[in-house]
Design an enzyme around this catalytic site. Structure first.
Site, PDB file in Angstrom:
ATOM      1  N   ASP A   6       0.846  -1.197   0.000  1.00  0.00           N
ATOM      2  CA  ASP A   6       0.000   0.000   0.000  1.00  0.00           C
ATOM      3  C   ASP A   6       0.887   1.255   0.000  1.00  0.00           C
ATOM      4  O   ASP A   6       2.062   1.187   0.349  1.00  0.00           O
ATOM      5  CB  ASP A   6      -0.870  -0.061   1.267  1.00  0.00           C
ATOM      6  CG  ASP A   6      -1.726   1.171   1.478  1.00  0.00           C
ATOM      7  OD1 ASP A   6      -2.210   1.740   0.481  1.00  0.00           O
ATOM      8  OD2 ASP A   6      -1.912   1.564   2.652  1.00  0.00           O
ATOM      9  N   ASP A   8      -0.381   4.980   1.038  1.00  0.00           N
ATOM     10  CA  ASP A   8      -0.649   5.957   2.103  1.00  0.00           C
ATOM     11  C   ASP A   8      -0.482   5.344   3.486  1.00  0.00           C
ATOM     12  O   ASP A   8      -1.129   4.353   3.826  1.00  0.00           O
ATOM     13  CB  ASP A   8      -2.064   6.535   1.946  1.00  0.00           C
ATOM     14  CG  ASP A   8      -2.200   7.307   0.644  1.00  0.00           C
ATOM     15  OD1 ASP A   8      -1.190   7.889   0.200  1.00  0.00           O
ATOM     16  OD2 ASP A   8      -3.296   7.317   0.070  1.00  0.00           O
ATOM     17  N   ASP A 110      -1.935  -0.616   5.961  1.00  0.00           N
ATOM     18  CA  ASP A 110      -2.219  -0.099   7.307  1.00  0.00           C
ATOM     19  C   ASP A 110      -3.699  -0.241   7.663  1.00  0.00           C
ATOM     20  O   ASP A 110      -4.087   0.030   8.807  1.00  0.00           O
ATOM     21  CB  ASP A 110      -1.780   1.370   7.448  1.00  0.00           C
ATOM     22  CG  ASP A 110      -2.535   2.290   6.514  1.00  0.00           C
ATOM     23  OD1 ASP A 110      -2.615   1.969   5.304  1.00  0.00           O
ATOM     24  OD2 ASP A 110      -3.047   3.327   6.968  1.00  0.00           O
TER      25      ASP A 110
END
Ligand SMILES: [Mg+2]
Length: 150
Positions: A6, A8, A110
Site C-alpha cells: 500500500d 498511504d 495499514d
C-alpha cells in the site's frame, strides 16, 4: 513470492501531511484534494530501502486505492514512485479501489478492511500494528518467510 504494498501511511506519510496541512490552513477541509498533495508526501522511515531490497527478491507491486475526488492523485502517485524509486518501478503500480481482486502471497497495508483488504486471499501484514510497527519488522518477517520458501 508476490507482495503487494500500500502507499498511504505505508510507503508515504499521508496522515502526518494531512494533519500539518489542516494546521496551516483549516479552511481547506480536504487537503488530499489539493494539487501536489500526493506528490509531496514524505517517505516513511526505511520504506524505500526495504522495498528496494524486496524488489531484488520478490515480485513486488504497489497497490493503492485512489482518492477519487482528486483525479490528480492518479498521476501524482505514479510520479511519486519515480521520484523515490525509479522509472522501472512505475510499471508495478496498481491503482485499484478493490484490493481483494489481486492474487498474491502478501499484502502490506495499514488498513485491514474497507478497500477489499478483507477479501485478499493471501496474508495481510497489518502495517503500523503491534506486530509490524515499522519497516524493519516487516523486513525481518518477510526475509524469514523467503528463507523458508527457497
Ligand atoms: Mg494506507
Amino acid at each position: 513470492m508476490r507482495v503487494y504494498i500500500d502507499m498511504d501511511d505505508v510507503l508515504c506519510a499521508f496522515t502526518a501531511a494531512h494533519r500539518k496541512a489542516l494546521e496551516i490552513n483549516s479552511e481547506i477541509r480536504y487537503p488530499q484534494s489539493v494539487e501536489g498533495f500526493f506528490l509531496m508526501l514524505e517517505p516513511l522511515p526505511g520504506a524505500i530501502e526495504v522495498v528496494n531490497e524486496f524488489r531484488s527478491k520478490f515480485e513486488v507491486y504497489i497497490l493503492t486505492a485512489p482518492s477519487t475526488r482528486n483525479p490528480l492523485c492518479y498521476t501524482e502517485k505514479r510520479l511519486w514512485i519515480e521520484k523515490h524509486f525509479d522509472y522501472e518501478f512505475t510499471n508495478q503500480l496498481i491503482i485499484s479501489p478493490n484490493k481483494g481482486l489481486m492474487i498474491g502471497d502478501y499484502l502490506i497495508d495499514d488498513h485491514i478492511e474497507g478497500r477489499g483488504q478483507e477479501d485478499f486471499t493471501g496474508e495481510l501484514i497489518h502495517f503500523g500494528s503491534e506486530d509490524y510497527p515499522d519497516w524493519q519488522c516487516v523486513r525481518t518477517y518477510l526475509a524469514q518467510k523467503f528463507t523458508e520458501t527457497v
